[in-house]
Design a protein around this motif. Structure first.
Motif, short mmCIF file in Angstrom:
data_model
loop_
_atom_site.label_atom_id
_atom_site.label_comp_id
_atom_site.label_asym_id
_atom_site.label_seq_id
_atom_site.Cartn_x
_atom_site.Cartn_y
_atom_site.Cartn_z
N ALA A 154 0.84 -1.20 0.00
CA ALA A 154 0.00 0.00 0.00
C ALA A 154 0.88 1.24 0.00
CB ALA A 154 -0.91 0.00 1.22
N ASP A 155 0.29 2.37 -0.36
CA ASP A 155 1.04 3.63 -0.39
C ASP A 155 1.21 4.18 1.02
OD1 ASP A 155 -1.39 4.90 0.27
OD2 ASP A 155 -1.46 6.12 -1.53
N GLY A 156 1.75 5.37 1.13
CA GLY A 156 2.08 5.96 2.42
C GLY A 156 0.91 6.23 3.33
N ILE A 157 -0.31 6.26 2.79
CA ILE A 157 -1.49 6.46 3.63
C ILE A 157 -2.37 5.21 3.63
CG2 ILE A 157 -1.44 8.98 3.61
CD1 ILE A 157 -3.60 8.94 1.43
N HIS A 158 -1.75 4.07 3.43
CA HIS A 158 -2.37 2.75 3.56
C HIS A 158 -3.39 2.42 2.48
CE1 HIS A 158 -0.37 2.25 7.43
NE2 HIS A 158 -0.70 3.50 7.67
N ARG A 159 -3.37 3.14 1.35
CA ARG A 159 -4.26 2.79 0.24
C ARG A 159 -3.63 1.65 -0.54
NH1 ARG A 159 -5.05 8.38 -2.74
NH2 ARG A 159 -2.79 8.20 -2.51
N SER A 160 -4.39 0.60 -0.72
CA SER A 160 -3.91 -0.60 -1.39
C SER A 160 -3.57 -0.33 -2.85
CB SER A 160 -5.00 -1.67 -1.31
OG SER A 160 -4.68 -2.76 -2.13
N TYR A 161 -2.51 -0.99 -3.31
CA TYR A 161 -2.21 -1.01 -4.74
C TYR A 161 -3.00 -2.13 -5.43
CZ TYR A 161 1.70 2.29 -4.29
OH TYR A 161 2.48 3.39 -4.09
N GLY A 162 -3.86 -2.80 -4.70
CA GLY A 162 -4.71 -3.84 -5.27
C GLY A 162 -3.96 -5.09 -5.65
N SER A 163 -4.56 -5.85 -6.55
CA SER A 163 -3.98 -7.14 -6.93
C SER A 163 -2.67 -6.99 -7.69
CB SER A 163 -4.99 -7.94 -7.75
OG SER A 163 -5.33 -7.23 -8.94
N LYS A 164 -2.38 -5.79 -8.21
CA LYS A 164 -1.11 -5.58 -8.93
C LYS A 164 0.09 -5.77 -8.00
CE LYS A 164 -2.82 -2.32 -12.36
NZ LYS A 164 -2.72 -0.94 -12.86
N LEU A 165 -0.08 -5.44 -6.72
CA LEU A 165 1.02 -5.59 -5.76
C LEU A 165 0.55 -6.40 -4.56
CD1 LEU A 165 2.88 -2.14 -5.84
CD2 LEU A 165 3.62 -4.34 -6.77
N SER A 166 0.16 -7.64 -4.85
CA SER A 166 -0.20 -8.57 -3.78
C SER A 166 0.19 -9.98 -4.21
CB SER A 166 -1.70 -8.50 -3.47
OG SER A 166 -2.45 -9.04 -4.53
N GLU A 167 0.32 -10.83 -3.23
CA GLU A 167 0.55 -12.26 -3.47
C GLU A 167 -0.17 -13.01 -2.37
OE1 GLU A 167 4.22 -15.00 -4.61
OE2 GLU A 167 4.29 -14.43 -2.49
N ALA A 168 -0.88 -14.05 -2.74
CA ALA A 168 -1.60 -14.85 -1.75
C ALA A 168 -1.14 -16.30 -1.85
CB ALA A 168 -3.10 -14.76 -1.99
N ILE A 169 -1.02 -16.92 -0.66
CA ILE A 169 -0.63 -18.33 -0.56
C ILE A 169 -1.47 -19.01 0.50
CG2 ILE A 169 1.77 -17.95 -1.33
CD1 ILE A 169 2.61 -18.07 1.63
N THR A 170 -1.57 -20.31 0.37
CA THR A 170 -2.24 -21.12 1.38
C THR A 170 -1.18 -21.90 2.14
OG1 THR A 170 -4.23 -21.32 0.03
CG2 THR A 170 -3.94 -22.95 1.76
N LEU A 171 -1.28 -21.88 3.46
CA LEU A 171 -0.35 -22.61 4.32
C LEU A 171 -1.10 -23.61 5.17
CD1 LEU A 171 1.82 -19.62 5.62
CD2 LEU A 171 2.41 -21.24 3.81
N ASN A 172 -0.46 -24.70 5.48
CA ASN A 172 -0.99 -25.70 6.40
C ASN A 172 -0.17 -25.60 7.68
OD1 ASN A 172 -2.88 -26.99 4.53
ND2 ASN A 172 -1.02 -27.59 3.44
N VAL A 173 -0.84 -25.21 8.77
CA VAL A 173 -0.15 -25.07 10.04
C VAL A 173 -0.35 -26.37 10.82
CG1 VAL A 173 0.02 -23.74 12.17
CG2 VAL A 173 -0.53 -22.58 10.02
N LYS A 174 0.78 -27.03 11.15
CA LYS A 174 0.68 -28.31 11.86
C LYS A 174 0.46 -28.08 13.34
CE LYS A 174 5.72 -28.77 11.77
NZ LYS A 174 6.81 -29.58 11.29
N LYS A 175 -0.12 -29.10 13.98
CA LYS A 175 -0.41 -29.03 15.42
C LYS A 175 0.83 -29.21 16.23
CE LYS A 175 -5.08 -30.62 14.88
NZ LYS A 175 -6.13 -31.47 15.25
#
Length: 175
Positions: A154-175
Protein backbone atom coordinates in the motif's frame (compact mmCIF):
# COMPACT_ATOMS: atom_id res chain seq x y z
CA UNK A 1 -22.41 20.03 -2.13
CA UNK A 2 -23.36 16.62 -0.71
CA UNK A 3 -20.93 14.86 -3.06
CA UNK A 4 -18.14 17.21 -1.95
CA UNK A 5 -18.67 16.31 1.71
CA UNK A 6 -19.14 12.57 1.10
CA UNK A 7 -15.56 11.78 -0.02
CA UNK A 8 -13.84 13.41 2.99
CA UNK A 9 -16.32 11.72 5.35
CA UNK A 10 -15.59 8.28 3.87
CA UNK A 11 -11.85 8.94 4.04
CA UNK A 12 -12.09 10.04 7.67
CA UNK A 13 -14.05 6.90 8.59
CA UNK A 14 -11.43 4.76 6.81
CA UNK A 15 -8.57 6.44 8.65
CA UNK A 16 -10.29 6.08 11.99
CA UNK A 17 -10.99 2.39 11.41
CA UNK A 18 -7.44 1.90 10.14
CA UNK A 19 -6.10 3.28 13.42
CA UNK A 20 -8.33 1.25 15.72
CA UNK A 21 -5.82 -1.58 16.30
CA UNK A 22 -3.46 -1.86 19.21
CA UNK A 23 -0.40 -1.94 16.99
CA UNK A 24 1.11 -5.02 18.65
CA UNK A 25 -0.15 -7.84 16.47
CA UNK A 26 3.26 -9.35 15.91
CA UNK A 27 6.85 -9.16 16.94
CA UNK A 28 10.15 -10.30 15.54
CA UNK A 29 12.07 -13.14 17.07
CA UNK A 30 15.23 -12.72 14.95
CA UNK A 31 17.58 -10.59 17.01
CA UNK A 32 20.17 -10.52 14.22
CA UNK A 33 17.97 -8.49 11.89
CA UNK A 34 18.39 -4.77 11.65
CA UNK A 35 15.82 -2.71 13.48
CA UNK A 36 14.38 -1.54 10.16
CA UNK A 37 13.61 -5.13 9.16
CA UNK A 38 11.83 -6.20 12.34
CA UNK A 39 8.23 -5.95 13.37
CA UNK A 40 8.41 -4.53 16.80
CA UNK A 41 4.89 -3.29 16.40
CA UNK A 42 4.97 -0.26 18.59
CA UNK A 43 2.06 2.09 18.19
CA UNK A 44 2.17 2.44 14.42
CA UNK A 45 2.76 6.17 14.12
CA UNK A 46 2.26 5.93 10.37
CA UNK A 47 -1.49 6.41 10.70
CA UNK A 48 -1.26 10.17 10.63
CA UNK A 49 -3.96 12.77 10.28
CA UNK A 50 -4.24 14.24 6.83
CA UNK A 51 -5.91 17.14 5.12
CA UNK A 52 -9.24 15.77 3.91
CA UNK A 53 -9.86 18.64 1.51
CA UNK A 54 -7.17 17.40 -0.90
CA UNK A 55 -6.26 13.87 -1.86
CA UNK A 56 -3.30 12.84 -3.95
CA UNK A 57 -3.96 10.22 -6.58
CA UNK A 58 -2.78 6.69 -5.84
CA UNK A 59 0.78 6.49 -7.20
CA UNK A 60 1.25 4.40 -10.32
CA UNK A 61 2.69 0.92 -9.94
CA UNK A 62 6.17 0.91 -11.49
CA UNK A 63 6.77 -1.42 -14.42
CA UNK A 64 7.87 -4.85 -13.23
CA UNK A 65 7.02 -4.17 -9.57
CA UNK A 66 5.90 -7.12 -7.49
CA UNK A 67 5.71 -8.26 -3.88
CA UNK A 68 6.30 -11.78 -2.63
CA UNK A 69 6.82 -14.00 0.38
CA UNK A 70 10.59 -14.62 0.48
CA UNK A 71 10.55 -17.72 2.70
CA UNK A 72 7.10 -19.25 2.14
CA UNK A 73 5.61 -21.22 -0.74
CA UNK A 74 1.99 -21.93 -1.61
CA UNK A 75 0.86 -25.20 -0.01
CA UNK A 76 3.76 -25.33 2.45
CA UNK A 77 3.32 -26.99 5.87
CA UNK A 78 4.64 -24.78 8.67
CA UNK A 79 4.76 -24.49 12.47
CA UNK A 80 3.37 -21.59 14.46
CA UNK A 81 4.56 -19.03 15.37
CA UNK A 82 5.66 -18.44 11.81
CA UNK A 83 8.43 -16.17 10.59
CA UNK A 84 7.29 -14.28 7.48
CA UNK A 85 9.85 -12.57 5.25
CA UNK A 86 8.42 -10.04 2.79
CA UNK A 87 10.08 -8.96 -0.44
CA UNK A 88 9.52 -6.33 -3.12
CA UNK A 89 11.02 -5.92 -6.57
CA UNK A 90 11.16 -2.64 -8.54
CA UNK A 91 9.46 -0.67 -5.74
CA UNK A 92 10.91 0.70 -2.49
CA UNK A 93 9.77 -0.35 0.97
CA UNK A 94 9.36 2.83 3.00
CA UNK A 95 7.66 4.04 6.16
CA UNK A 96 4.03 5.09 5.97
CA UNK A 97 2.93 8.64 6.64
CA UNK A 98 3.58 10.41 3.35
CA UNK A 99 2.87 9.47 -0.23
CA UNK A 100 6.04 8.87 -2.23
CA UNK A 101 6.28 7.73 -5.82
CA UNK A 102 7.63 4.20 -6.35
CA UNK A 103 7.31 3.22 -2.69
CA UNK A 104 4.98 1.79 -0.09
CA UNK A 105 4.81 -0.66 2.79
CA UNK A 106 3.55 -4.16 3.55
CA UNK A 107 0.36 -5.55 5.07
CA UNK A 108 -0.44 -9.20 5.76
CA UNK A 109 -4.06 -10.23 5.38
CA UNK A 110 -4.98 -13.45 7.18
CA UNK A 111 -7.92 -15.55 5.94
CA UNK A 112 -9.71 -12.58 4.35
CA UNK A 113 -9.20 -12.69 0.61
CA UNK A 114 -6.29 -12.38 -1.79
CA UNK A 115 -6.03 -8.56 -1.84
CA UNK A 116 -7.71 -5.30 -0.90
CA UNK A 117 -9.21 -3.35 -3.80
CA UNK A 118 -6.95 -0.75 -5.38
CA UNK A 119 -7.23 2.66 -3.70
CA UNK A 120 -9.02 1.33 -0.61
CA UNK A 121 -7.39 1.91 2.79
CA UNK A 122 -6.31 -1.45 4.24
CA UNK A 123 -8.17 -2.12 7.49
CA UNK A 124 -6.17 -2.52 10.69
CA UNK A 125 -7.40 -5.36 12.87
CA UNK A 126 -6.40 -8.87 13.93
CA UNK A 127 -6.57 -10.17 10.34
CA UNK A 128 -5.05 -7.11 8.62
CA UNK A 129 -1.54 -6.58 9.98
CA UNK A 130 0.25 -3.31 9.14
CA UNK A 131 3.97 -2.84 8.76
CA UNK A 132 4.12 0.94 8.31
CA UNK A 133 7.62 1.25 9.75
CA UNK A 134 9.10 -0.36 6.61
CA UNK A 135 9.42 -3.79 8.24
CA UNK A 136 10.35 -6.64 5.94
CA UNK A 137 9.76 -9.53 8.32
CA UNK A 138 7.30 -10.51 11.01
CA UNK A 139 6.41 -13.33 13.34
CA UNK A 140 2.78 -14.37 13.00
CA UNK A 141 0.89 -16.78 15.24
CA UNK A 142 -1.66 -18.98 13.46
CA UNK A 143 -3.90 -21.73 14.80
CA UNK A 144 -3.43 -25.27 13.45
CA UNK A 145 -5.11 -25.90 10.11
CA UNK A 146 -5.27 -24.31 6.67
CA UNK A 147 -4.78 -20.53 6.36
CA UNK A 148 -4.71 -18.09 3.44
CA UNK A 149 -2.10 -15.33 3.75
CA UNK A 150 -2.08 -12.37 1.40
CA UNK A 151 0.82 -9.96 1.20
CA UNK A 152 -0.58 -6.55 0.25
CA UNK A 153 1.45 -3.46 -0.62
CA UNK A 154 0.00 0.00 0.00
CA UNK A 155 1.04 3.63 -0.39
CA UNK A 156 2.08 5.96 2.42
CA UNK A 157 -1.49 6.46 3.63
CA UNK A 158 -2.37 2.75 3.56
CA UNK A 159 -4.26 2.79 0.24
CA UNK A 160 -3.91 -0.60 -1.39
CA UNK A 161 -2.21 -1.01 -4.74
CA UNK A 162 -4.71 -3.84 -5.27
CA UNK A 163 -3.98 -7.14 -6.93
CA UNK A 164 -1.11 -5.58 -8.93
CA UNK A 165 1.02 -5.59 -5.76
CA UNK A 166 -0.20 -8.57 -3.78
CA UNK A 167 0.55 -12.26 -3.47
CA UNK A 168 -1.60 -14.85 -1.75
CA UNK A 169 -0.63 -18.33 -0.56
CA UNK A 170 -2.24 -21.12 1.38
CA UNK A 171 -0.35 -22.61 4.32
CA UNK A 172 -0.99 -25.70 6.40
CA UNK A 173 -0.15 -25.07 10.04
CA UNK A 174 0.68 -28.31 11.86
CA UNK A 175 -0.41 -29.03 15.42
Amino acid sequence: MKKFLFAPAVLLIGLISCNSGTGNESSSSDSTSSQNDTTTMQADSSHTAMNTTTMDALPAVPAGAKVYFKNLKDGQTVSSPLKVEMGATNISVDSAGTIKQNSGHFHIIIDDGDSTASGVVVRKDSTHLHFGNAQKEATVTLSPGKHRLALQFADGIHRSYGSKLSEAITLNVKK
